[in-house]
Design a protein around this motif. Structure first.
Motif, PDB file in Angstrom:
ATOM      1  N   ASN A 152      -8.059  -7.297   9.030  1.00 40.41           N
ATOM      2  CA  ASN A 152      -6.808  -7.309   8.265  1.00 40.41           C
ATOM      3  C   ASN A 152      -6.019  -6.018   8.446  1.00 40.41           C
ATOM      4  O   ASN A 152      -4.799  -6.004   8.255  1.00 40.41           O
ATOM      5  CB  ASN A 152      -7.092  -7.535   6.775  1.00 40.41           C
ATOM      6  CG  ASN A 152      -7.613  -8.929   6.486  1.00 40.41           C
ATOM      7  OD1 ASN A 152      -7.420  -9.853   7.280  1.00 40.41           O
ATOM      8  ND2 ASN A 152      -8.281  -9.096   5.354  1.00 40.41           N
ATOM      9  N   MET A 153      -6.703  -4.936   8.798  1.00 40.54           N
ATOM     10  CA  MET A 153      -6.022  -3.666   9.082  1.00 40.54           C
ATOM     11  C   MET A 153      -5.440  -3.643  10.489  1.00 40.54           C
ATOM     12  O   MET A 153      -4.733  -2.703  10.849  1.00 40.54           O
ATOM     13  CB  MET A 153      -7.012  -2.509   8.932  1.00 40.54           C
ATOM     14  CG  MET A 153      -7.414  -2.195   7.507  1.00 40.54           C
ATOM     15  SD  MET A 153      -8.825  -1.045   7.456  1.00 40.54           S
ATOM     16  CE  MET A 153      -8.218   0.329   8.445  1.00 40.54           C
ATOM     17  N   SER A 180      -7.633   1.504  -0.176  1.00 38.95           N
ATOM     18  CA  SER A 180      -6.640   1.074   0.817  1.00 38.95           C
ATOM     19  C   SER A 180      -5.645   2.198   1.105  1.00 38.95           C
ATOM     20  O   SER A 180      -5.194   2.359   2.247  1.00 38.95           O
ATOM     21  CB  SER A 180      -5.912  -0.182   0.328  1.00 38.95           C
ATOM     22  OG  SER A 180      -5.275   0.038  -0.915  1.00 38.95           O
ATOM     23  N   TYR A 208     -12.073  -7.107   6.436  1.00 38.27           N
ATOM     24  CA  TYR A 208     -11.037  -6.173   5.987  1.00 38.27           C
ATOM     25  C   TYR A 208     -10.552  -5.292   7.139  1.00 38.27           C
ATOM     26  O   TYR A 208      -9.392  -4.857   7.148  1.00 38.27           O
ATOM     27  CB  TYR A 208     -11.546  -5.329   4.812  1.00 38.27           C
ATOM     28  CG  TYR A 208     -12.336  -4.090   5.181  1.00 38.27           C
ATOM     29  CD1 TYR A 208     -11.700  -2.866   5.411  1.00 38.27           C
ATOM     30  CD2 TYR A 208     -13.727  -4.133   5.291  1.00 38.27           C
ATOM     31  CE1 TYR A 208     -12.420  -1.734   5.739  1.00 38.27           C
ATOM     32  CE2 TYR A 208     -14.452  -3.009   5.614  1.00 38.27           C
ATOM     33  CZ  TYR A 208     -13.787  -1.806   5.837  1.00 38.27           C
ATOM     34  OH  TYR A 208     -14.504  -0.689   6.162  1.00 38.27           O
ATOM     35  N   LYS A 209     -11.411  -5.059   8.120  1.00 38.18           N
ATOM     36  CA  LYS A 209     -11.001  -4.277   9.276  1.00 38.18           C
ATOM     37  C   LYS A 209     -10.040  -5.077  10.152  1.00 38.18           C
ATOM     38  O   LYS A 209      -9.061  -4.534  10.674  1.00 38.18           O
ATOM     39  CB  LYS A 209     -12.223  -3.836  10.073  1.00 38.18           C
ATOM     40  CG  LYS A 209     -13.172  -2.949   9.276  1.00 38.18           C
ATOM     41  CD  LYS A 209     -14.458  -2.667  10.033  1.00 38.18           C
ATOM     42  CE  LYS A 209     -15.440  -1.871   9.184  1.00 38.18           C
ATOM     43  NZ  LYS A 209     -16.711  -1.596   9.885  1.00 38.18           N
ATOM     44  N   SER A 254     -14.648   4.008  -3.181  1.00 35.20           N
ATOM     45  CA  SER A 254     -13.422   4.016  -3.992  1.00 35.20           C
ATOM     46  C   SER A 254     -13.807   3.588  -5.399  1.00 35.20           C
ATOM     47  O   SER A 254     -14.660   2.726  -5.580  1.00 35.20           O
ATOM     48  CB  SER A 254     -12.356   3.086  -3.413  1.00 35.20           C
ATOM     49  OG  SER A 254     -12.811   1.747  -3.385  1.00 35.20           O
ATOM     50  N   SER A 313      -6.827   0.249  -5.555  1.00 37.81           N
ATOM     51  CA  SER A 313      -5.905   0.624  -4.469  1.00 37.81           C
ATOM     52  C   SER A 313      -6.216   1.979  -3.836  1.00 37.81           C
ATOM     53  O   SER A 313      -5.638   2.314  -2.805  1.00 37.81           O
ATOM     54  CB  SER A 313      -4.442   0.627  -4.938  1.00 37.81           C
ATOM     55  OG  SER A 313      -4.061  -0.636  -5.433  1.00 37.81           O
ATOM     56  N   THR A 342       0.830  -1.207   0.000  1.00 40.86           N
ATOM     57  CA  THR A 342       0.000   0.000   0.000  1.00 40.86           C
ATOM     58  C   THR A 342       0.860   1.251   0.000  1.00 40.86           C
ATOM     59  O   THR A 342       0.571   2.225  -0.703  1.00 40.86           O
ATOM     60  CB  THR A 342      -0.930   0.004   1.229  1.00 40.86           C
ATOM     61  OG1 THR A 342      -1.735  -1.175   1.211  1.00 40.86           O
ATOM     62  CG2 THR A 342      -1.825   1.230   1.227  1.00 40.86           C
ATOM     63  N   SER A 366       0.833   4.239  -2.872  1.00 37.54           N
ATOM     64  CA  SER A 366       0.290   5.511  -2.407  1.00 37.54           C
ATOM     65  C   SER A 366       0.864   6.722  -3.135  1.00 37.54           C
ATOM     66  O   SER A 366       0.228   7.780  -3.175  1.00 37.54           O
ATOM     67  CB  SER A 366       0.521   5.659  -0.897  1.00 37.54           C
ATOM     68  OG  SER A 366       1.906   5.741  -0.606  1.00 37.54           O
ATOM     69  N   LEU A 404      -7.342   4.671   3.546  1.00 38.74           N
ATOM     70  CA  LEU A 404      -7.340   4.190   4.922  1.00 38.74           C
ATOM     71  C   LEU A 404      -5.946   4.249   5.538  1.00 38.74           C
ATOM     72  O   LEU A 404      -5.780   4.601   6.710  1.00 38.74           O
ATOM     73  CB  LEU A 404      -7.878   2.761   4.973  1.00 38.74           C
ATOM     74  CG  LEU A 404      -9.369   2.609   4.670  1.00 38.74           C
ATOM     75  CD1 LEU A 404      -9.738   1.137   4.489  1.00 38.74           C
ATOM     76  CD2 LEU A 404     -10.217   3.227   5.777  1.00 38.74           C
ATOM     77  N   ALA A 405      -4.932   3.923   4.751  1.00 38.96           N
ATOM     78  CA  ALA A 405      -3.553   3.976   5.251  1.00 38.96           C
ATOM     79  C   ALA A 405      -3.152   5.409   5.595  1.00 38.96           C
ATOM     80  O   ALA A 405      -2.565   5.672   6.661  1.00 38.96           O
ATOM     81  CB  ALA A 405      -2.598   3.396   4.213  1.00 38.96           C
TER      82      ALA A 405
END
Length: 320
Positions: free
Chosen positions: A234-235, A205, A231-232, A198, A202, A103, A107, A208-209
């Motif tokens: 996974n974060m 993601s 997915y949360k 989105s 990408s 990610t 970015s 969020l990053a």
């Protein structure tokens, strides 16, 4: 895209872990009923409805601010506001947030802004999510708080100082194209993600990053993600049982130092992810030299523009 066998095993293991946590909480100590978390001053206007939800037909911005300041997440259905206080809340302790290398690498193709396109982000969320809970009266109340610039100050049930609630939008750009974004709100040192969209691979993601790094650099303690989803996890999210979330939230909600901010204009997402503390320092130094307010401040030109047009925007009808 189909998942590989290993991914399926990881998903099952994650789900089993989540269920195990819930079972252990049930064994250790039963949770108080939802009613006990509704402060007396709010019992005149909201009532328990079903499961984790309460109900009211009022959408006043100040009522929304009070609900958010007490830990409720306000969502809506047609004709009713449904404040939700989850039995299990998905949260990230901001100090533990991490960004995957993949990610971070992607970015650099994107830029981010704060509070530049609130209404467009709302529209994009409607376009992407077929059954969206952003009904017009709720959006109008969110917008009214958003247009305050520096948020809305409310008093809460506990004998503590005033609590400031801010409704925000975050945007991700590819050149001049808006490709991702989210709506959220902050209450002191806790930030809650409401919903987002989105449209480019990408971009979600990366958003969020960048947000996670921004929260960390701006002094937030907790990132509230609402309901539990894969997915949360996974974060790096973990589940807080309701009593634990409320306790942590109450400790953070009077924090006056945590304020989301970015330099003016579009900022490269990789710069936010890699160098946000340095950007904060540069903004602080620039403020001292020039006295120019940053984005997110009620004195920033963008906030002034919004306030000037508040009366015309307030009646805008949005798609549901």
């Amino acid at each position: 895209m189909s998942r590989g066998e290993t991914e399926n095993e990881d998903e099952q293991q994650s789900e089993n872990t989540s269920k195990s946590r819930r079972k252990s909480w049930r064994r250790s100590k039963p949770e108080p009923p939802l009613e006990s978390y509704i402060p007396p001053y709010l019992r005149r206007v909201i009532i328990p409805y079903h499961g984790d939800f309460c109900q009211t037909t009022l959408y006043h911005p100040r009522l929304l601010a009070h609900l958010m300041a007490e830990g409720f997440l306000p969502i809506a259905t047609r004709g009713a506001l449904l404040p939700k206080l989850h039995l299990y809340r998905s949260v990230i302790e901001v100090s533990e947030h991490h960004v995957p290398k993949s990610t971070r690498k992607k970015s650099k193709r994107f830029e981010v802004t704060l509070n530049r396109e609130f209404d467009r982000v709302v529209d994009k969320c409607h376009e992407q999510h077929e059954h969206c809970w952003l009904y017009p009266p709720l959006v109008q109340a969110f917008r009214a708080i958003h247009l305050q610039g520096d948020g809305m100050e409310v008093k809460v049930a506990q004998p503590v100082g005033p609590v400031r609630v801010r409704v925000l939008s975050m945007e991700v750009w590819s050149g001049q194209e808006l490709v991702a974004g989210e709506l959220g709100y902050s209450v002191g040192g806790c930030y809650t993600s409401l919903t987002g969209f989105s449209s480019v691979d990408s971009s979600g993601s990366v958003q969020l990053a960048a947000l996670g790094r921004l929260l960390k650099a701006c002094g937030f303690g907790l990132w509230d993600l609402g309901m539990d989803m894969e997915y949360k996890r996974n974060m790096g999210a973990q589940l807080y049982v309701r009593s634990k979330f409320v306790e942590a939230f109450h400790e953070l909600r009077t924090d006056e130092e945590a304020v989301l901010r970015l330099p003016p204009g579009q900022v490269n997402a990789k710069e936010v992810i890699d160098n946000m503390p340095l950007l904060i320092q540069q903004m602080d130094n620039g403020d001292k030299r020039s006295g120019i307010p940053q984005e997110g401040s009620s004195k920033h030109p963008i906030a002034k523009k919004h306030k000037k047009g508040m009366s015309s925007n307030a009646g805008t009808t949005l798609r549901c």
